[in-house]
Structures are given as C-alpha cells and as structure tokens.
Write an enzyme that holds these catalytic residues in place. Sequence first.
Site, short mmCIF file in Angstrom:
data_model
loop_
_atom_site.label_atom_id
_atom_site.label_comp_id
_atom_site.label_asym_id
_atom_site.label_seq_id
_atom_site.Cartn_x
_atom_site.Cartn_y
_atom_site.Cartn_z
N TYR A 30 73.75 -49.83 8.79
CA TYR A 30 72.87 -49.42 7.69
C TYR A 30 73.66 -48.71 6.59
O TYR A 30 73.54 -49.03 5.40
CB TYR A 30 71.77 -48.50 8.24
CG TYR A 30 70.73 -48.09 7.24
CD1 TYR A 30 69.65 -48.91 6.94
CD2 TYR A 30 70.82 -46.86 6.57
CE1 TYR A 30 68.68 -48.54 6.03
CE2 TYR A 30 69.85 -46.48 5.64
CZ TYR A 30 68.78 -47.31 5.37
OH TYR A 30 67.82 -46.93 4.46
N LYS A 64 74.28 -49.89 2.63
CA LYS A 64 73.89 -49.12 1.44
C LYS A 64 75.12 -48.76 0.60
O LYS A 64 75.04 -48.71 -0.64
CB LYS A 64 73.11 -47.87 1.84
CG LYS A 64 71.78 -48.18 2.54
CD LYS A 64 70.84 -49.03 1.67
CE LYS A 64 69.47 -49.22 2.33
NZ LYS A 64 68.53 -50.01 1.53
P1 NAD Z 1 59.38 -50.03 5.72
O1 NAD Z 1 59.83 -50.49 7.05
O2 NAD Z 1 58.04 -49.41 5.57
O3 NAD Z 1 59.49 -51.21 4.65
C1 NAD Z 1 60.50 -52.17 4.66
C2 NAD Z 1 59.94 -53.46 4.13
O4 NAD Z 1 60.97 -54.45 4.08
C3 NAD Z 1 58.83 -54.02 5.04
O5 NAD Z 1 57.78 -54.50 4.23
C4 NAD Z 1 59.52 -55.16 5.76
O6 NAD Z 1 58.64 -56.17 6.20
C5 NAD Z 1 60.43 -55.64 4.62
N1 NAD Z 1 61.45 -56.57 5.10
C6 NAD Z 1 62.29 -56.42 6.15
N2 NAD Z 1 63.07 -57.51 6.27
C7 NAD Z 1 62.71 -58.36 5.27
C8 NAD Z 1 63.13 -59.66 4.87
N3 NAD Z 1 64.09 -60.31 5.54
N4 NAD Z 1 62.55 -60.22 3.79
C9 NAD Z 1 61.57 -59.58 3.11
N5 NAD Z 1 61.12 -58.35 3.45
C10 NAD Z 1 61.69 -57.77 4.52
O7 NAD Z 1 60.51 -49.01 5.24
P2 NAD Z 1 60.70 -48.23 3.85
O8 NAD Z 1 61.10 -46.86 4.20
O9 NAD Z 1 59.58 -48.46 2.94
O10 NAD Z 1 62.01 -48.97 3.30
C11 NAD Z 1 62.10 -49.58 2.02
C12 NAD Z 1 63.52 -49.45 1.50
O11 NAD Z 1 63.81 -48.07 1.27
C13 NAD Z 1 64.60 -49.97 2.43
O12 NAD Z 1 65.59 -50.65 1.69
C14 NAD Z 1 65.17 -48.70 3.04
O13 NAD Z 1 66.50 -48.86 3.44
C15 NAD Z 1 65.05 -47.75 1.85
N6 NAD Z 1 65.08 -46.33 2.22
C16 NAD Z 1 64.06 -45.75 2.92
C17 NAD Z 1 64.16 -44.39 3.20
C18 NAD Z 1 63.07 -43.66 3.95
O14 NAD Z 1 63.27 -42.45 4.23
N7 NAD Z 1 61.95 -44.25 4.26
C19 NAD Z 1 65.27 -43.66 2.82
C20 NAD Z 1 66.29 -44.29 2.12
C21 NAD Z 1 66.18 -45.63 1.83
#
Ligand code: NAD
Length: 291
Positions: free
Chosen positions: A189, A193
């Site tokens: 991961y 990033k």
């Molecule tokens: P989440 O799991 O709620 O959402 C992730 C989404 O990506 C889901 O809708 C999932 O179905 C979709 N997804 C996964 N694989 C896919 C694919 N092959 N094609 C299309 N869609 C796909 O998690 P989130 O926290 O909302 O994450 C969203 C983004 O934010 C990610 O890139 C994550 O790395 C980043 N992020 C989240 C956090 C956090 O604290 N939640 C922190 C830093 C970064």
Amino acid sequence: MEEQDIVSSTEATSGAPGTSQGVIPAHLLRGQKALVTGANSGIGRATAVALGRAGADVVVNYVAGKDEAEKVVEEITGFGVRAAAYEADVSDEQQVVAMTDRMVREFGTIDILVANAGLQRDAPFTEMTLAQWQKVLDVNLTGQFLCAREATKEFLRRGVVPEVSRAAGKIICMSSVHQIIPWAGHVNYASSKGGVQMMMETLAQELAPKKIRVNAIAPGAIRTPINRSAWDTPEALEDLLRLIPYDRVGDPEDIGHAAVGLASDLMDYVVGTTLYVDGGMTLFPGFATGG
Ligand code: NAD
C-alpha cells in the site's frame, strides 16, 4: 451569491461527533462532468456527492456493489444534476477505455477525474504474497494511470472551454499520508501511494502546458470501511487519536470538500500539489512533547 446557491453539506453526514460542517456553493462546478472511481463507498461516495452538490454531473464508478452505486446516483440527482453508475474495474485497461468512451458518449465529455479507487491487502513483509503485492499495485497505481490516461485524451481532444473552466481538465489522484509516512506491514500500500505521488507530479509537469491540472489529496485517517479496525473500538480509537493533533478522525466529507475546491477554478493556479487533509498527522505529532 444567491441564497439558494448555498447548499448545506451537513445533512449528508451522519451527525456523528466530529462530522464536518460546511457549505458548498451549488454553482461552483456547474456544467462540468466528473468521473469518480470507487464512488459507491467511503471517500469516493462523499466526493461524488460533494461534486454533485457543487453542480457537476457525476459518473459514479463501481466494481462491485451496484445497489450502493445506485443509491449514490439517486442522492446526486436529488441536487438537480445528472448522474449515472458505471461498472468497471479500474485495473483493467479495456474496461477503463470502455468506461471513459461511454462517459463521453452519454455525458458529452469529461472535465474532472477523481482517481479514488483503492484497497489494502496487508501482511507482514515475509508473508506477503506476490498476489497481494500485485493486486494493490494494480488497483492503486496502475488503475490511476489508466484512468488518468484516458481522461487526458478527452481533455486534449476538447481543449479549454472558457465558459466551463479555465483548465482543459482536472485530475485529482487520491493518495494517502502513506505517500510519505512509511507503514510497516503495508509495504504494498505504501509503495503504491509513493508511486501515486511521483506519477501525479510527473503528469502535472507534462500536462500543465496543455492546461490540464493534476493534483493529489492525501487523506489521513478517515472513517471508512477500508480502516474500520483502526477506529471501531475505544482502544483502537485512542491509539489512532494519538497520531492526530487535531484530535478527531476525519469524515469522508472532509475529503469531498477538498476535492470540490481543487477541481474548481478557485484553485486554478494549483498544479502538481498534494493537499494533505489529515488533521495534522504529517506534522510528526510525536515531537510535540518529545525530541
Ligand atoms: P473504501 O473501501 O470505502 O472505498 C474504496 C472504493 O474503491 C470501493 O468503492 C471499492 O469498491 C473501490 N474499488 C476497489 N477496487 C476497485 C477496482 N479494481 N475498480 C474500481 N473500484 C475499486 O475505502 P476509502 O477509505 O473510501 O478509500 C478511498 C481511497 O482513499 C483509496 O484510494 C484509499 O487508499 C484512500 N485513502 C483512504 C484513507 C482512509 O483513512 N479511509 C486514508 C488515506 C487514503
């Protein structure tokens, strides 16, 4: 600004402690077409909704969970803009090409891409399988590459339409504080990033002369399904809050608001920047009392 142009964003939130408060000007992105990947959950969902509140028509991409995607579409169309749910796996080249082609056919063009889809497959280093490494790189990095490439082709074809935006297109890469904070047990991961950061900056440099703005958002700890174990027990929450000077876990709406700002002409001179939306997590909070 007319009063009806101001839409409160608070009713979309759960009312949980720490829920972000704010207003989004409903005309800010009027006439623009936005594609948000992974938009049926968490940050992607809140971002798609925030862009819709700001007046954009929105394509809600999902790979699984059609019902959730349709609910997001329903919420967005409630603001009087267009929305549709498109299924595509962002790590599959043919599916990404088909998705962007369909969006151009059905919505006319693409003005904003939020490359948000992402996942984790955690494991201690020596136990991490090649499949776990590859899956995370495929979705988190290659997926953003494919979506950015196809959106860029459309931005270049169409060029700047001054009545719509000063830029020919805007790309927002959803990165993470782990683009700069190493993360034991999550080498796939964190590497993905770190890759997103350099991809974003390189694309920003290459595409700025074409009036395409590429930027990233680096969320800190945001309350979504991806990191439930980090906040869903009091003990985990206490540990987590030690890392956050602002003393609250972020809400998905915090990221949606940042995306609206970055996508709008208010930030037309912001190019190649990562906006950290992290409550100060990247400020080395351990040094507040030590060092
Ligand atoms: P989440 O799991 O709620 O959402 C992730 C989404 O990506 C889901 O809708 C999932 O179905 C979709 N997804 C996964 N694989 C896919 C694919 N092959 N094609 C299309 N869609 C796909 O998690 P989130 O926290 O909302 O994450 C969203 C983004 O934010 C990610 O890139 C994550 O790395 C980043 N992020 C989240 C956090 C956090 O604290 N939640 C922190 C830093 C970064």
